[in-house]
Design a protein around this motif. Structure first.
Motif, PDB file in Angstrom:
ATOM      1  N   MET A 125       0.836  -1.198   0.000  1.00 20.45           N
ATOM      2  CA  MET A 125       0.000   0.000   0.000  1.00 20.45           C
ATOM      3  C   MET A 125       0.876   1.256   0.000  1.00 20.45           C
ATOM      4  SD  MET A 125      -3.217  -0.415   2.496  1.00 20.45           S
ATOM      5  CE  MET A 125      -4.670  -1.278   1.946  1.00 20.45           C
ATOM      6  N   THR A 126       0.401   2.292  -0.681  1.00 18.52           N
ATOM      7  CA  THR A 126       1.047   3.592  -0.624  1.00 18.52           C
ATOM      8  C   THR A 126       0.196   4.502   0.237  1.00 18.52           C
ATOM      9  OG1 THR A 126      -0.113   4.253  -2.631  1.00 18.52           O
ATOM     10  CG2 THR A 126       2.085   3.312  -2.901  1.00 18.52           C
ATOM     11  N   ALA A 127       0.717   5.697   0.517  1.00 19.37           N
ATOM     12  CA  ALA A 127      -0.013   6.627   1.371  1.00 19.37           C
ATOM     13  C   ALA A 127      -0.092   7.992   0.699  1.00 19.37           C
ATOM     14  CB  ALA A 127       0.669   6.751   2.733  1.00 19.37           C
ATOM     15  N   VAL A 128      -1.233   8.640   0.832  1.00 18.78           N
ATOM     16  CA  VAL A 128      -1.423  10.000   0.334  1.00 18.78           C
ATOM     17  C   VAL A 128      -1.969  10.824   1.483  1.00 18.78           C
ATOM     18  CG1 VAL A 128      -2.672  11.467  -1.272  1.00 18.78           C
ATOM     19  CG2 VAL A 128      -1.860   9.220  -2.030  1.00 18.78           C
ATOM     20  N   ASP A 129      -1.265  11.928   1.818  1.00 15.43           N
ATOM     21  CA  ASP A 129      -1.688  12.763   2.949  1.00 15.43           C
ATOM     22  C   ASP A 129      -1.870  11.938   4.213  1.00 15.43           C
ATOM     23  OD1 ASP A 129      -1.718  14.978   1.305  1.00 15.43           O
ATOM     24  OD2 ASP A 129      -3.809  14.667   0.717  1.00 15.43           O
ATOM     25  N   GLY A 130      -0.998  10.947   4.390  1.00 13.23           N
ATOM     26  CA  GLY A 130      -1.057  10.125   5.584  1.00 13.23           C
ATOM     27  C   GLY A 130      -2.099   9.029   5.541  1.00 13.23           C
ATOM     28  N   ARG A 131      -2.863   8.959   4.461  1.00 12.30           N
ATOM     29  CA  ARG A 131      -3.923   7.951   4.372  1.00 12.30           C
ATOM     30  C   ARG A 131      -3.445   6.785   3.516  1.00 12.30           C
ATOM     31  NH1 ARG A 131      -8.053   7.372   0.571  1.00 12.30           N
ATOM     32  NH2 ARG A 131      -7.508   9.388  -0.341  1.00 12.30           N
ATOM     33  N   ARG A 132      -3.536   5.590   4.076  1.00 11.61           N
ATOM     34  CA  ARG A 132      -3.102   4.401   3.347  1.00 11.61           C
ATOM     35  C   ARG A 132      -4.129   4.064   2.274  1.00 11.61           C
ATOM     36  NH1 ARG A 132       0.733   1.234   5.567  1.00 11.61           N
ATOM     37  NH2 ARG A 132      -0.245  -0.716   4.933  1.00 11.61           N
ATOM     38  N   LEU A 133      -3.646   3.773   1.071  1.00 11.48           N
ATOM     39  CA  LEU A 133      -4.524   3.474  -0.043  1.00 11.48           C
ATOM     40  C   LEU A 133      -4.584   1.970  -0.299  1.00 11.48           C
ATOM     41  CD1 LEU A 133      -3.467   6.212  -2.639  1.00 11.48           C
ATOM     42  CD2 LEU A 133      -5.392   6.255  -1.048  1.00 11.48           C
ATOM     43  N   ALA A 134      -5.740   1.523  -0.755  1.00 12.60           N
ATOM     44  CA  ALA A 134      -5.874   0.131  -1.173  1.00 12.60           C
ATOM     45  C   ALA A 134      -5.060  -0.086  -2.434  1.00 12.60           C
ATOM     46  CB  ALA A 134      -7.344  -0.192  -1.442  1.00 12.60           C
ATOM     47  N   ARG A 135      -4.665  -1.335  -2.677  1.00 16.18           N
ATOM     48  CA  ARG A 135      -3.876  -1.626  -3.881  1.00 16.18           C
ATOM     49  C   ARG A 135      -4.629  -1.247  -5.146  1.00 16.18           C
ATOM     50  NH1 ARG A 135       0.282  -4.611  -5.654  1.00 16.18           N
ATOM     51  NH2 ARG A 135      -0.831  -6.576  -5.943  1.00 16.18           N
ATOM     52  N   THR A 136      -5.951  -1.310  -5.095  1.00 14.94           N
ATOM     53  CA  THR A 136      -6.739  -0.950  -6.273  1.00 14.94           C
ATOM     54  C   THR A 136      -6.603   0.529  -6.627  1.00 14.94           C
ATOM     55  OG1 THR A 136      -8.657  -0.610  -4.834  1.00 14.94           O
ATOM     56  CG2 THR A 136      -8.462  -2.758  -5.908  1.00 14.94           C
ATOM     57  N   GLU A 137      -6.116   1.331  -5.676  1.00 11.40           N
ATOM     58  CA  GLU A 137      -5.945   2.764  -5.919  1.00 11.40           C
ATOM     59  C   GLU A 137      -4.523   3.112  -6.359  1.00 11.40           C
ATOM     60  OE1 GLU A 137      -8.349   4.970  -5.792  1.00 11.40           O
ATOM     61  OE2 GLU A 137      -9.865   3.546  -5.103  1.00 11.40           O
ATOM     62  N   GLU A 138      -3.630   2.137  -6.326  1.00 17.05           N
ATOM     63  CA  GLU A 138      -2.258   2.397  -6.731  1.00 17.05           C
ATOM     64  C   GLU A 138      -2.150   2.514  -8.253  1.00 17.05           C
ATOM     65  OE1 GLU A 138       0.196  -0.683  -5.160  1.00 17.05           O
ATOM     66  OE2 GLU A 138      -0.296  -0.246  -3.081  1.00 17.05           O
ATOM     67  N   ARG A 139      -1.072   3.121  -8.711  1.00 23.99           N
ATOM     68  CA  ARG A 139      -0.841   3.279 -10.149  1.00 23.99           C
ATOM     69  C   ARG A 139      -0.162   2.024 -10.688  1.00 23.99           C
ATOM     70  NH1 ARG A 139       2.189   8.437 -12.972  1.00 23.99           N
ATOM     71  NH2 ARG A 139       1.330   8.128 -15.080  1.00 23.99           N
ATOM     72  N   ASN A 140      -0.662   1.533 -11.797  1.00 24.96           N
ATOM     73  CA  ASN A 140      -0.146   0.299 -12.389  1.00 24.96           C
ATOM     74  C   ASN A 140       1.020   0.630 -13.335  1.00 24.96           C
ATOM     75  OD1 ASN A 140       0.257  -2.098 -13.873  1.00 24.96           O
ATOM     76  ND2 ASN A 140      -1.884  -2.687 -13.633  1.00 24.96           N
ATOM     77  N   PRO A 141       2.232   0.182 -13.028  1.00 20.35           N
ATOM     78  CA  PRO A 141       3.380   0.520 -13.873  1.00 20.35           C
ATOM     79  C   PRO A 141       3.304  -0.106 -15.262  1.00 20.35           C
ATOM     80  CG  PRO A 141       3.993  -1.120 -12.231  1.00 20.35           C
ATOM     81  CD  PRO A 141       2.611  -0.662 -11.876  1.00 20.35           C
ATOM     82  N   ARG A 142       2.474  -1.110 -15.436  1.00 19.76           N
ATOM     83  CA  ARG A 142       2.385  -1.786 -16.731  1.00 19.76           C
ATOM     84  C   ARG A 142       1.443  -1.092 -17.712  1.00 19.76           C
ATOM     85  NH1 ARG A 142       2.603  -5.261 -12.639  1.00 19.76           N
ATOM     86  NH2 ARG A 142       0.339  -5.426 -12.426  1.00 19.76           N
ATOM     87  N   SER A 143       0.760  -0.059 -17.231  1.00 23.82           N
ATOM     88  CA  SER A 143      -0.195   0.597 -18.125  1.00 23.82           C
ATOM     89  C   SER A 143      -0.007   2.113 -18.196  1.00 23.82           C
ATOM     90  CB  SER A 143      -1.622   0.285 -17.670  1.00 23.82           C
ATOM     91  OG  SER A 143      -1.864   0.781 -16.355  1.00 23.82           O
ATOM     92  N   THR A 144       1.156   2.598 -17.794  1.00 23.18           N
ATOM     93  CA  THR A 144       1.358   4.057 -17.750  1.00 23.18           C
ATOM     94  C   THR A 144       1.357   4.697 -19.137  1.00 23.18           C
ATOM     95  OG1 THR A 144       3.750   3.673 -17.670  1.00 23.18           O
ATOM     96  CG2 THR A 144       2.613   4.039 -15.563  1.00 23.18           C
ATOM     97  N   SER A 145       1.613   3.928 -20.175  1.00 19.49           N
ATOM     98  CA  SER A 145       1.672   4.514 -21.526  1.00 19.49           C
ATOM     99  C   SER A 145       0.454   4.140 -22.374  1.00 19.49           C
ATOM    100  CB  SER A 145       2.955   4.069 -22.237  1.00 19.49           C
ATOM    101  OG  SER A 145       2.987   2.647 -22.374  1.00 19.49           O
ATOM    102  N   ILE A 146      -0.661   3.765 -21.733  1.00 14.07           N
ATOM    103  CA  ILE A 146      -1.817   3.301 -22.525  1.00 14.07           C
ATOM    104  C   ILE A 146      -2.386   4.392 -23.430  1.00 14.07           C
ATOM    105  CG2 ILE A 146      -2.510   1.486 -20.918  1.00 14.07           C
ATOM    106  CD1 ILE A 146      -4.679   3.370 -19.852  1.00 14.07           C
ATOM    107  N   ASP A 147      -2.196   5.662 -23.063  1.00 15.69           N
ATOM    108  CA  ASP A 147      -2.751   6.735 -23.893  1.00 15.69           C
ATOM    109  C   ASP A 147      -1.942   6.967 -25.165  1.00 15.69           C
ATOM    110  OD1 ASP A 147      -0.607   7.649 -22.364  1.00 15.69           O
ATOM    111  OD2 ASP A 147      -1.380   9.712 -22.251  1.00 15.69           O
ATOM    112  N   ARG A 148      -0.833   6.237 -25.313  1.00 13.81           N
ATOM    113  CA  ARG A 148      -0.008   6.350 -26.518  1.00 13.81           C
ATOM    114  C   ARG A 148       0.061   5.036 -27.288  1.00 13.81           C
ATOM    115  NH1 ARG A 148       2.595   8.698 -22.405  1.00 13.81           N
ATOM    116  NH2 ARG A 148       4.183   7.091 -22.206  1.00 13.81           N
ATOM    117  N   MET A 149      -0.720   4.038 -26.857  1.00 12.74           N
ATOM    118  CA  MET A 149      -0.707   2.727 -27.501  1.00 12.74           C
ATOM    119  C   MET A 149      -1.689   2.657 -28.651  1.00 12.74           C
ATOM    120  SD  MET A 149      -0.621   0.057 -24.302  1.00 12.74           S
ATOM    121  CE  MET A 149       0.723   0.024 -23.126  1.00 12.74           C
ATOM    122  N   SER A 150      -1.432   1.723 -29.549  1.00 10.99           N
ATOM    123  CA  SER A 150      -2.412   1.401 -30.583  1.00 10.99           C
ATOM    124  C   SER A 150      -3.591   0.708 -29.916  1.00 10.99           C
ATOM    125  CB  SER A 150      -1.805   0.476 -31.635  1.00 10.99           C
ATOM    126  OG  SER A 150      -1.511  -0.792 -31.059  1.00 10.99           O
TER     127      SER A 150
END
Length: 305
Positions: free
Chosen positions: A1-26
């Motif tokens: 889990m990561t934290a934002v403003d001291g609040r722990r986030l669920a894994r579903t709220e984390e950023r997926n490193p495998r899809s960071t470039s989806i806006d530039r994909m075919s």
């Protein structure tokens, strides 16, 4: 889990490193990324099957004792819960009101965005106002922290109901306060925080398995055949006859005749065809067997009738 403003986030709220470039994909590459991520969902569900089995047993105990199952959810989770509950009636002949679904925002939320409704704790409390000791309340929330669901589960447990949480957050703050927490870890979404995707798919798989297993355990099938289905149109009536033919080895015409003699009760017709017994005897022994065809057939075989 990561934290934002001291609040722990669920894994579903984390950023997926495998899809960071989806806006530039075919288009095809974008679809492949989504599909690859989806492959991990059934794997995550498989890991929580032992816990899910406990929830199924709670449901079987409740329904066999005359109690009810309540689903409580918001947004995508609530819509999936409503779908699951509604389909049990035609698929398994389940009596209306035995498994009921409550969605934040009511029926309006089924086809309209109602995100603000998930914060309504008073509505969550009201949703379980009819819950009694012996019922099972299943909260469905991807984040595992939805106030509507949290409030409903807390009140249900105070009433003496058994409580189950289905989430995509193993560290859900609600998890410690329920009897069973089913939490497939589907990880970060392709689109950050969009839990209608992998988390929603996992919830669909979990609820499908939960309700289907409960119905099978309650004798609502014979083998893998839907003997208790409600045949309300021509397609389903044809399917019902095919099920009888498949289960008994009898021809369709003979099955149609047996079905008519049994007063439209497919399970009674099935027992008469397999055991060669009367409708009255088949109905009696099925009642004694609490609807379990295998048990009824063993009983008839044991007494030679």
């Amino acid at each position: 889990m990561t934290a934002v403003d001291g609040r722990r986030l669920a894994r579903t709220e984390e950023r997926n490193p495998r899809s960071t470039s989806i806006d530039r994909m075919s288009t095809i590459d974008l679809l492949r990324v989504i599909n690859t991520e989806d492959h991990g969902v059934p794997v995550a569900v498989a890991e929580v099957l032992p816990v899910l089995a406990i929830a199924v047993d709670l449901a079987v105990e409740a329904l066999s004792g005359g109690h009810r199952i309540h689903y409580v959810g918001a947004g995508t989770s609530g819509r999936i819960a409503v779908l699951d509950a509604a389909e049990l009636i035609p698929t398994f002949g389940l009596e209306p009101g035995r498994v009921v679904a409550h969605i934040a925002g009511g029926t309006h939320a089924l086809t309209n965005p109602s995100e603000d409704a998930e914060d309504d704790e008073e509505a969550g409390v009201a949703a379980v106002s009819g819950v009694v000791a012996g019922d099972v309340v299943v909260g469905v929330t991807a984040s595992g922290r939805t106030p509507y669901v949290r409030a409903a589960l807390a009140v249900a447990r105070a009433k003496g109901a058994r409580t189950v949480l289905v989430s995509a957050n193993p560290a859900s703050p609600i998890g410690a306060a329920v009897d069973v927490h089913v939490a497939p870890d589907t990880g970060p979404e392709v689109l950050t925080g969009s839990t209608r995707m992998k988390a929603g798919t996992a919830q669909k798989l979990v609820l499908n398995a939960f309700s289907t297993a409960a119905m099978v355990r309650l004798g609502r099938t014979y083998s893998n055949l839907m003997t208790d289905m409600l045949a309300s149109n021509d397609k389903l009536r044809d399917r019902q006859l095919r099920i009888l033919a498949e289960a008994t080895g009898a021809g369709v015409d003979r099955c149609r005749q047996a079905f008519g003699v049994a007063g439209g009760d497919a399970k009674v017709a099935l027992v008469t065809l397999i055991a060669g017994t009367s409708v009255e005897r088949a109905r009696q022994v099925l009642a004694e067997a609490r609807g379990h065809v295998h048990v009824a057939l063993r009983m008839l075989d044991a007494c030679g009738t």
